[in-house]
Scaffold this motif. Structure first.
Motif, PDB file in Angstrom:
ATOM      1  N   TYR A  52     111.930  60.360   3.493  1.00 21.88           N
ATOM      2  CA  TYR A  52     113.054  61.131   3.871  1.00 21.88           C
ATOM      3  C   TYR A  52     114.182  60.577   4.467  1.00 21.88           C
ATOM      4  CZ  TYR A  52     109.782  64.699   2.324  1.00 21.88           C
ATOM      5  OH  TYR A  52     108.551  65.599   1.551  1.00 21.88           O
ATOM      6  N   SER A  53     115.258  60.748   4.183  1.00 21.19           N
ATOM      7  CA  SER A  53     116.395  60.383   4.969  1.00 21.19           C
ATOM      8  C   SER A  53     117.573  61.466   4.857  1.00 21.19           C
ATOM      9  CB  SER A  53     116.958  58.694   4.332  1.00 21.19           C
ATOM     10  OG  SER A  53     117.380  58.903   3.017  1.00 21.19           O
ATOM     11  N   TRP A  54     118.497  61.214   5.792  1.00 21.47           N
ATOM     12  CA  TRP A  54     119.321  62.368   6.005  1.00 21.47           C
ATOM     13  C   TRP A  54     120.942  61.627   6.380  1.00 21.47           C
ATOM     14  CZ3 TRP A  54     118.030  67.622   5.549  1.00 21.47           C
ATOM     15  CH2 TRP A  54     116.568  67.772   5.819  1.00 21.47           C
ATOM     16  N   THR A  55     121.742  62.388   5.805  1.00 21.60           N
ATOM     17  CA  THR A  55     123.111  61.949   6.062  1.00 21.60           C
ATOM     18  C   THR A  55     124.004  63.216   6.133  1.00 21.60           C
ATOM     19  OG1 THR A  55     123.891  61.736   3.696  1.00 21.60           O
ATOM     20  CG2 THR A  55     123.096  59.791   4.704  1.00 21.60           C
ATOM     21  N   LEU A  56     124.986  63.045   7.098  1.00 19.80           N
ATOM     22  CA  LEU A  56     126.136  63.936   7.485  1.00 19.80           C
ATOM     23  C   LEU A  56     127.503  63.537   6.914  1.00 19.80           C
ATOM     24  CD1 LEU A  56     126.504  66.981   8.116  1.00 19.80           C
ATOM     25  CD2 LEU A  56     126.785  66.210  10.413  1.00 19.80           C
ATOM     26  N   ASP A  57     128.044  64.249   5.778  1.00 21.82           N
ATOM     27  CA  ASP A  57     129.425  63.639   5.555  1.00 21.82           C
ATOM     28  C   ASP A  57     129.396  62.240   5.443  1.00 21.82           C
ATOM     29  OD1 ASP A  57     130.626  66.272   5.797  1.00 21.82           O
ATOM     30  OD2 ASP A  57     130.887  65.944   8.067  1.00 21.82           O
ATOM     31  N   GLY A  58     128.403  61.621   4.576  1.00 22.59           N
ATOM     32  CA  GLY A  58     128.358  60.423   4.103  1.00 22.59           C
ATOM     33  C   GLY A  58     127.891  59.451   5.169  1.00 22.59           C
ATOM     34  N   HIS A  59     127.488  59.848   6.485  1.00 27.73           N
ATOM     35  CA  HIS A  59     127.117  59.042   7.486  1.00 27.73           C
ATOM     36  C   HIS A  59     125.644  59.344   7.874  1.00 27.73           C
ATOM     37  CE1 HIS A  59     130.936  57.256   7.803  1.00 27.73           C
ATOM     38  NE2 HIS A  59     131.491  58.607   7.866  1.00 27.73           N
ATOM     39  N   THR A  60     124.946  58.342   8.398  1.00 25.92           N
ATOM     40  CA  THR A  60     123.404  58.693   8.736  1.00 25.92           C
ATOM     41  C   THR A  60     123.543  59.719   9.916  1.00 25.92           C
ATOM     42  OG1 THR A  60     122.731  56.628   8.014  1.00 25.92           O
ATOM     43  CG2 THR A  60     121.216  57.610   9.551  1.00 25.92           C
ATOM     44  N   LEU A  61     122.417  60.637  10.014  1.00 21.45           N
ATOM     45  CA  LEU A  61     122.465  61.478  11.318  1.00 21.45           C
ATOM     46  C   LEU A  61     122.136  60.698  12.431  1.00 21.45           C
ATOM     47  CD1 LEU A  61     120.418  64.646   9.976  1.00 21.45           C
ATOM     48  CD2 LEU A  61     122.999  64.519  10.780  1.00 21.45           C
ATOM     49  N   THR A  62     122.994  61.113  13.469  1.00 22.68           N
ATOM     50  CA  THR A  62     122.962  60.560  14.771  1.00 22.68           C
ATOM     51  C   THR A  62     121.859  61.351  15.687  1.00 22.68           C
ATOM     52  OG1 THR A  62     124.681  61.390  15.753  1.00 22.68           O
ATOM     53  CG2 THR A  62     125.028  59.351  14.739  1.00 22.68           C
ATOM     54  N   ASP A  63     121.450  60.506  16.815  1.00 22.97           N
ATOM     55  CA  ASP A  63     120.578  61.557  17.826  1.00 22.97           C
ATOM     56  C   ASP A  63     121.517  62.577  18.411  1.00 22.97           C
ATOM     57  OD1 ASP A  63     118.265  60.186  17.133  1.00 22.97           O
ATOM     58  OD2 ASP A  63     118.581  58.404  18.844  1.00 22.97           O
ATOM     59  N   ALA A  64     122.462  62.296  18.704  1.00 27.18           N
ATOM     60  CA  ALA A  64     123.477  63.197  19.391  1.00 27.18           C
ATOM     61  C   ALA A  64     123.654  64.543  18.414  1.00 27.18           C
ATOM     62  CB  ALA A  64     124.797  62.573  19.459  1.00 27.18           C
ATOM     63  N   GLN A  65     123.529  64.498  17.146  1.00 29.15           N
ATOM     64  CA  GLN A  65     123.607  65.537  16.335  1.00 29.15           C
ATOM     65  C   GLN A  65     122.139  66.184  16.045  1.00 29.15           C
ATOM     66  OE1 GLN A  65     125.135  63.330  13.080  1.00 29.15           O
ATOM     67  NE2 GLN A  65     127.323  64.102  13.094  1.00 29.15           N
ATOM     68  N   LEU A  66     121.254  65.556  16.472  1.00 24.96           N
ATOM     69  CA  LEU A  66     119.855  66.306  16.133  1.00 24.96           C
ATOM     70  C   LEU A  66     119.206  66.791  17.654  1.00 24.96           C
ATOM     71  CD1 LEU A  66     118.070  63.471  14.358  1.00 24.96           C
ATOM     72  CD2 LEU A  66     118.666  65.716  13.522  1.00 24.96           C
ATOM     73  N   LEU A  67     118.713  68.199  17.586  1.00 20.80           N
ATOM     74  CA  LEU A  67     118.133  68.553  18.755  1.00 20.80           C
ATOM     75  C   LEU A  67     116.721  68.429  19.132  1.00 20.80           C
ATOM     76  CD1 LEU A  67     118.887  70.384  21.208  1.00 20.80           C
ATOM     77  CD2 LEU A  67     118.196  72.309  19.901  1.00 20.80           C
ATOM     78  N   SER A  68     116.245  68.060  17.818  1.00 17.95           N
ATOM     79  CA  SER A  68     114.681  67.831  17.741  1.00 17.95           C
ATOM     80  C   SER A  68     114.369  67.170  16.148  1.00 17.95           C
ATOM     81  CB  SER A  68     113.699  68.876  18.166  1.00 17.95           C
ATOM     82  OG  SER A  68     113.834  69.779  16.922  1.00 17.95           O
TER      83      SER A  68
END
Length: 209
Positions: A52-68
């Motif tokens: 699995y992999s995630w992107t937000l608005d074309g960019h890879t999710l960062t740790d600052a956007q993830l709560l857990s």
């Protein structure tokens, strides 16, 4: 058994065949949690050893956007202020399938204020917010201070302009009075000259008589 060109027996070789079923579809499910976080789950239909992999608005999710969770797992929890076009991609050695969804915040706002003498700093529901209704929050105090400072500067500038205008007016009044005084001092001399001429003429007339 197998032999080389010299007739020597070769060591047996074992070939491993790995067969994987392709990923056929992806399901993306999101839900809001009690404090405004958003849990998003990504599941695949079929497929062996999915990654699995995630992107937000074309960019890879960062740790600052993830709560857990992490960006390589199929279940993540996003922070309260994260929104945009979220894409979950599922892949293995033979296939890759993606699913996208537009996510928005869960209607929570972050408040940082003092209410009834208590400092409150947390995420709350915007629709049901009954906290921080007093005008004692730090941002309001900062705004008032900046406004007072701006008014003070404007007042000083206005006072300077008025003083300059008064100075110019006083200068022109003084110059006008000086000019009038100069004219007044010149007028008697002219009259004395005329009186002297008249006296000379009167004396001449008397002598002739």
């Amino acid at each position: 058994m197998s032999f080389d060109l010299r007739g020597r027996q070769l060591d047996p070789q074992i070939l491993q065949l790995n067969i994987q079923a392709p990923v056929s579809s992806v399901l993306l499910v999101s839900e809001c949690l009690s404090q405004g976080e958003m849990r998003v789950s990504c599941s695949s239909n079929g497929g062996d050893s999915p990654q699995y992999s995630w992107t937000l608005d074309g960019h890879t999710l960062t740790d600052a956007q993830l709560l857990s969770g992490n960006k390589d797992s199929n279940n993540i929890i996003l922070r309260q202020d994260v929104s945009g076009q979220l894409v979950c991609s599922v892949s293995n050695h033979v296939s890759r399938v993606s699913k996208e969804e537009t996510i928005s915040t869960c209607g929570f706002i972050f408040i940082d204020c003092i209410s009834n003498g208590t400092h409150i700093s947390q995420w709350v529901s915007k629709a049901n917010n009954t906290l921080c209704t007093e005008s004692t929050t730090a941002p309001t105090m900062i705004t008032v201070t900046e406004a007072d400072h701006s008014l003070l500067i404007c007042g000083l500038r206005t006072a300077v302009v008025i003083l300059i205008l008064i100075g110019i007016a006083v200068y022109f009044v003084w110059k006008k009075k000086k000019y009038e005084k100069a004219e007044g001092s010149a007028a008697p001399e002219e009259m004395d000259y005329e009186n002297s001429v008249m006296m000379v003429e009167m004396r001449s007339s008397a002598s002739e008589l």
